[in-house]
Design a protein around this motif. Sequence first.
Motif, PDB file in Angstrom:
ATOM      1  N   MET A  10       3.629 -41.619  15.029  1.00 20.14           N
ATOM      2  CA  MET A  10       2.494 -41.569  14.142  1.00 20.14           C
ATOM      3  C   MET A  10       1.341 -40.692  14.950  1.00 20.14           C
ATOM      4  O   MET A  10       0.491 -40.071  14.702  1.00 20.14           O
ATOM      5  N   THR A  11       1.313 -41.165  16.487  1.00 15.68           N
ATOM      6  CA  THR A  11       0.512 -40.593  17.166  1.00 15.68           C
ATOM      7  C   THR A  11       0.637 -39.147  17.584  1.00 15.68           C
ATOM      8  O   THR A  11      -0.480 -38.432  17.673  1.00 15.68           O
ATOM      9  N   ARG A  12       1.809 -38.557  17.460  1.00 11.97           N
ATOM     10  CA  ARG A  12       1.980 -37.221  17.638  1.00 11.97           C
ATOM     11  C   ARG A  12       1.504 -36.516  16.467  1.00 11.97           C
ATOM     12  O   ARG A  12       0.777 -35.541  16.447  1.00 11.97           O
ATOM     13  N   LEU A  13       1.807 -37.089  15.287  1.00 14.18           N
ATOM     14  CA  LEU A  13       1.334 -36.457  14.032  1.00 14.18           C
ATOM     15  C   LEU A  13      -0.422 -36.331  14.004  1.00 14.18           C
ATOM     16  O   LEU A  13      -0.802 -35.491  13.389  1.00 14.18           O
ATOM     17  N   ALA A  14      -0.922 -37.480  14.494  1.00  9.15           N
ATOM     18  CA  ALA A  14      -2.396 -37.489  14.465  1.00  9.15           C
ATOM     19  C   ALA A  14      -2.926 -36.385  15.367  1.00  9.15           C
ATOM     20  O   ALA A  14      -3.809 -35.728  14.883  1.00  9.15           O
ATOM     21  N   ALA A  15      -2.317 -36.495  16.515  1.00  7.33           N
ATOM     22  CA  ALA A  15      -2.593 -35.405  17.540  1.00  7.33           C
ATOM     23  C   ALA A  15      -2.721 -33.807  16.586  1.00  7.33           C
ATOM     24  O   ALA A  15      -3.538 -33.033  17.086  1.00  7.33           O
ATOM     25  N   ILE A  16      -1.660 -33.675  16.009  1.00 12.27           N
ATOM     26  CA  ILE A  16      -1.401 -32.217  15.775  1.00 12.27           C
ATOM     27  C   ILE A  16      -2.332 -31.985  14.486  1.00 12.27           C
ATOM     28  O   ILE A  16      -2.812 -30.798  14.299  1.00 12.27           O
ATOM     29  N   THR A  17      -2.227 -33.086  13.364  1.00 10.55           N
ATOM     30  CA  THR A  17      -2.761 -32.515  12.228  1.00 10.55           C
ATOM     31  C   THR A  17      -4.423 -33.151  12.106  1.00 10.55           C
ATOM     32  O   THR A  17      -4.998 -33.088  10.967  1.00 10.55           O
ATOM     33  N   GLY A  18      -4.508 -34.430  12.857  1.00  9.33           N
ATOM     34  CA  GLY A  18      -5.848 -35.196  12.374  1.00  9.33           C
ATOM     35  C   GLY A  18      -5.534 -36.129  11.614  1.00  9.33           C
ATOM     36  O   GLY A  18      -6.500 -36.686  11.093  1.00  9.33           O
ATOM     37  N   SER A  19      -4.507 -36.482  11.204  1.00  8.94           N
ATOM     38  CA  SER A  19      -4.031 -37.310  10.248  1.00  8.94           C
ATOM     39  C   SER A  19      -4.117 -38.780  10.602  1.00  8.94           C
ATOM     40  O   SER A  19      -4.370 -38.843  11.885  1.00  8.94           O
ATOM     41  N   SER A  20      -4.519 -39.938   9.728  1.00 12.08           N
ATOM     42  CA  SER A  20      -4.489 -41.174  10.202  1.00 12.08           C
ATOM     43  C   SER A  20      -3.813 -42.121   9.206  1.00 12.08           C
ATOM     44  O   SER A  20      -3.641 -41.572   8.103  1.00 12.08           O
ATOM     45  N   ARG A  21      -3.528 -43.455   9.663  1.00  9.03           N
ATOM     46  CA  ARG A  21      -2.934 -44.253   8.528  1.00  9.03           C
ATOM     47  C   ARG A  21      -4.073 -45.253   7.981  1.00  9.03           C
ATOM     48  O   ARG A  21      -4.687 -45.688   8.783  1.00  9.03           O
ATOM     49  N   ILE A  22      -4.121 -45.134   6.722  1.00 12.37           N
ATOM     50  CA  ILE A  22      -5.045 -46.045   6.050  1.00 12.37           C
ATOM     51  C   ILE A  22      -4.547 -47.368   5.941  1.00 12.37           C
ATOM     52  O   ILE A  22      -5.419 -48.350   6.143  1.00 12.37           O
ATOM     53  N   GLY A  23      -3.116 -47.443   6.149  1.00 10.69           N
ATOM     54  CA  GLY A  23      -2.606 -48.875   5.995  1.00 10.69           C
ATOM     55  C   GLY A  23      -1.224 -48.884   5.527  1.00 10.69           C
ATOM     56  O   GLY A  23      -0.567 -47.860   5.274  1.00 10.69           O
ATOM     57  N   ARG A  24      -0.624 -50.079   5.735  1.00  9.87           N
ATOM     58  CA  ARG A  24       0.872 -50.473   5.576  1.00  9.87           C
ATOM     59  C   ARG A  24       1.047 -51.355   4.673  1.00  9.87           C
ATOM     60  O   ARG A  24       0.548 -52.209   4.876  1.00  9.87           O
ATOM     61  N   GLY A  25       1.801 -51.138   3.555  1.00 11.14           N
ATOM     62  CA  GLY A  25       2.075 -52.446   2.507  1.00 11.14           C
ATOM     63  C   GLY A  25       3.374 -52.089   1.786  1.00 11.14           C
ATOM     64  O   GLY A  25       3.977 -50.931   1.630  1.00 11.14           O
ATOM     65  N   ARG A  26       3.504 -53.251   1.044  1.00 16.50           N
ATOM     66  CA  ARG A  26       4.635 -53.237   0.053  1.00 16.50           C
ATOM     67  C   ARG A  26       4.126 -52.946  -1.254  1.00 16.50           C
ATOM     68  O   ARG A  26       3.240 -53.442  -1.730  1.00 16.50           O
ATOM     69  N   ILE A  27       4.842 -52.158  -2.176  1.00 17.56           N
ATOM     70  CA  ILE A  27       4.497 -51.955  -3.676  1.00 17.56           C
ATOM     71  C   ILE A  27       4.696 -53.071  -4.220  1.00 17.56           C
ATOM     72  O   ILE A  27       5.831 -53.834  -4.190  1.00 17.56           O
ATOM     73  N   VAL A  28       3.640 -53.567  -5.073  1.00 11.24           N
ATOM     74  CA  VAL A  28       3.872 -54.865  -5.696  1.00 11.24           C
ATOM     75  C   VAL A  28       3.531 -54.430  -7.199  1.00 11.24           C
ATOM     76  O   VAL A  28       3.718 -55.259  -8.166  1.00 11.24           O
ATOM     77  N   GLU A  29       3.024 -53.162  -7.596  1.00  7.76           N
ATOM     78  CA  GLU A  29       2.795 -52.750  -8.803  1.00  7.76           C
ATOM     79  C   GLU A  29       3.027 -51.320  -8.986  1.00  7.76           C
ATOM     80  O   GLU A  29       2.156 -50.510  -8.311  1.00  7.76           O
ATOM     81  N   LEU A  30       3.625 -51.029 -10.129  1.00  9.48           N
ATOM     82  CA  LEU A  30       3.579 -49.584 -10.541  1.00  9.48           C
ATOM     83  C   LEU A  30       3.026 -49.438 -12.023  1.00  9.48           C
ATOM     84  O   LEU A  30       3.775 -49.965 -12.978  1.00  9.48           O
ATOM     85  N   GLU A  31       2.148 -48.772 -12.241  1.00  9.99           N
ATOM     86  CA  GLU A  31       1.407 -48.624 -13.748  1.00  9.99           C
ATOM     87  C   GLU A  31       1.761 -47.273 -14.186  1.00  9.99           C
ATOM     88  O   GLU A  31       1.194 -46.324 -13.532  1.00  9.99           O
ATOM     89  N   HIS A  32       2.329 -47.180 -15.292  1.00  8.72           N
ATOM     90  CA  HIS A  32       2.347 -46.065 -16.135  1.00  8.72           C
ATOM     91  C   HIS A  32       2.944 -44.932 -15.296  1.00  8.72           C
ATOM     92  O   HIS A  32       2.649 -43.709 -15.524  1.00  8.72           O
ATOM     93  N   LEU A  33       3.837 -45.175 -14.291  1.00 11.10           N
ATOM     94  CA  LEU A  33       4.406 -43.991 -13.386  1.00 11.10           C
ATOM     95  C   LEU A  33       5.303 -43.128 -14.430  1.00 11.10           C
ATOM     96  O   LEU A  33       6.486 -43.561 -14.650  1.00 11.10           O
ATOM     97  N   SER A  34       5.062 -41.968 -14.710  1.00  9.11           N
ATOM     98  CA  SER A  34       5.837 -41.297 -15.594  1.00  9.11           C
ATOM     99  C   SER A  34       5.492 -39.904 -15.655  1.00  9.11           C
ATOM    100  O   SER A  34       4.067 -39.425 -15.070  1.00  9.11           O
ATOM    101  N   ARG A  35       6.106 -39.015 -16.029  1.00 14.69           N
ATOM    102  CA  ARG A  35       5.610 -37.420 -15.793  1.00 14.69           C
ATOM    103  C   ARG A  35       6.391 -36.879 -17.278  1.00 14.69           C
ATOM    104  O   ARG A  35       7.341 -37.356 -17.761  1.00 14.69           O
ATOM    105  N   PRO A  36       5.494 -35.751 -17.650  1.00 16.97           N
ATOM    106  CA  PRO A  36       5.978 -35.214 -19.014  1.00 16.97           C
ATOM    107  C   PRO A  36       7.059 -34.645 -18.670  1.00 16.97           C
ATOM    108  O   PRO A  36       7.419 -34.275 -17.565  1.00 16.97           O
TER     109      PRO A  36
END
Length: 133
Positions: free
Chosen positions: A1-27
Amino acid sequence: MTRLAAITGSSRIGRGRIVELEHLSRPNDVTIPGHPSSVVLEESGGQRRQLRLELRSEIVAVFADGRLVAAVPDLLCLYDVSRGEVATLDSLEPGDLLDVLVTPAEAVWYSAEGMAMVGLGSHGIGLDHPRRR
C-alpha cells in the motif's frame, strides 16, 4: 500500500468485512448504468466505523458512520485482502474482507464544470464533495 500511495497519491479509507449488500444488480443491457445499490462494511481494527458505499456502475460515494468521506470524481476502488486483487462490484459477497481505497482525480475535475459533469449531483446525490466544503 505504501508504494501505491507514493505513486498515485492513494490512501486507504478503511478495511472491513461486508455485512450487507443492498439491491446489488445490473440491467442486462450493459450500456445502462447499474441500479443504485449500497454495500455496508464493518471496519475491523482502527476506528471500528461502519462504511457505506453508494454504487451506480461504479463506486460514487463512501460514508463513514454517516459522514461523507470520499466521492466521485475521486477514484474509489476495493481491494480484496484475502485474494490479493482488486474486487469487482460483481464479485462482492457478504463476509469479504476489503480495503476501501481512494485516489484523488486530476484537479480540473474538482472545478464547478468538472463536478457538474462527474460529481455527486450527476449521480443524483445532492451533497457537496468533501474537498469542496
